[in-house]
Write an enzyme that holds these catalytic residues in place. Sequence first.
Site, PDB file in Angstrom:
ATOM      1  N   ASP A  59       0.874  -1.166   0.000  1.00  0.00           N
ATOM      2  CA  ASP A  59       0.000   0.000   0.000  1.00  0.00           C
ATOM      3  C   ASP A  59       0.912   1.217   0.000  1.00  0.00           C
ATOM      4  O   ASP A  59       1.974   1.201   0.630  1.00  0.00           O
ATOM      5  CB  ASP A  59      -0.887  -0.003   1.239  1.00  0.00           C
ATOM      6  CG  ASP A  59      -1.672   1.282   1.388  1.00  0.00           C
ATOM      7  OD1 ASP A  59      -2.498   1.566   0.504  1.00  0.00           O
ATOM      8  OD2 ASP A  59      -1.444   2.005   2.371  1.00  0.00           O
ATOM      9  N   LYS A  60       0.524   2.267  -0.685  1.00  0.00           N
ATOM     10  CA  LYS A  60       1.406   3.439  -0.788  1.00  0.00           C
ATOM     11  C   LYS A  60       1.446   4.272   0.490  1.00  0.00           C
ATOM     12  O   LYS A  60       2.501   4.455   1.103  1.00  0.00           O
ATOM     13  CB  LYS A  60       0.982   4.336  -1.953  1.00  0.00           C
ATOM     14  CG  LYS A  60       1.842   5.598  -2.096  1.00  0.00           C
ATOM     15  CD  LYS A  60       1.330   6.509  -3.178  1.00  0.00           C
ATOM     16  CE  LYS A  60       0.097   7.270  -2.778  1.00  0.00           C
ATOM     17  NZ  LYS A  60       0.330   8.268  -1.687  1.00  0.00           N
TER      18      LYS A  60
END
Length: 294
Positions: A59-60
């Site tokens: 996930d960023k």
Amino acid sequence: QETFYRAMVLLVVASPCALVISTPASILSAIANAARRGILFKGGSYLENAANLKVVAFDKTGTLTHGRPDVTDVVSTGRFSEAELLQLVASAEARSEHPLASAIVQEASRRSITLDTVEDFRAIPGQGVVGRVRGKVLLVGNQRLLAAHGIEENADVLDTYNALQEEGKTTLLIHYGGGWEGLLAVADRPRSEARAAIYALKRIGIEHVVMLTGDNERVASAIAGDLGVDEFHAELMPEDKVGVLRTLGEKYGPTAMVGDGVNDAPALATASIGIAMGAAGTDVALETADVVLI
């Protein structure tokens, strides 16, 4: 071969307990060693499965990036000053739980801006927020939010919007009282060690590194290019991340998911191994994950 076989027979007869206990002893030793290094494995199977991983999906926000976005630009179309525009937006965002909302409210606080009362507030996942400020409707969000409310695009605003997005900034459109009032850009900067970590994973045999984010395509592309991931998927809702992980697993093999937020929990549960960022992670992410980075 016969000599080896006879030696094994002797060992099994002479010391069966030592042979049987060697596997759990080595697993327990590895789990303890990992714990001392700040990595909590919730069971021996997750430790063993880590050796078979082919893909790591990140996930960023809060994982590859700091998760602490800052306001970088406040652009007014002219009717309001920069401070007045920020006051409007922060008043609405104060009711939201989104990380971008926190950054906007903090910026208003830093500038000692007093917030207005907001009525009829609604946070729309994947789009933005809507509310009534000073008796007029305020919309703050992306193009999908404005399109959903039947508002026609403004060419000048859209040019600025695209330019800010190309710089890797998450940009919010501001529409108030029936007119376009400006834009506000927020940037969540990548962690300095993220790029090195991705290359380290590839050196030890991870074949494919993927970035997942709810941000738009332009922002995701800018950050993905900076970090050197093999693939990225943008504008994802929580259920979309689950679908991407299933596809990655079918295509490449065992997959790990690394995340920290509530939105990451379904993906953490779906992956072969779910890894939660413990220091900044939400309770539900820590509970769902198989491995926690303390």
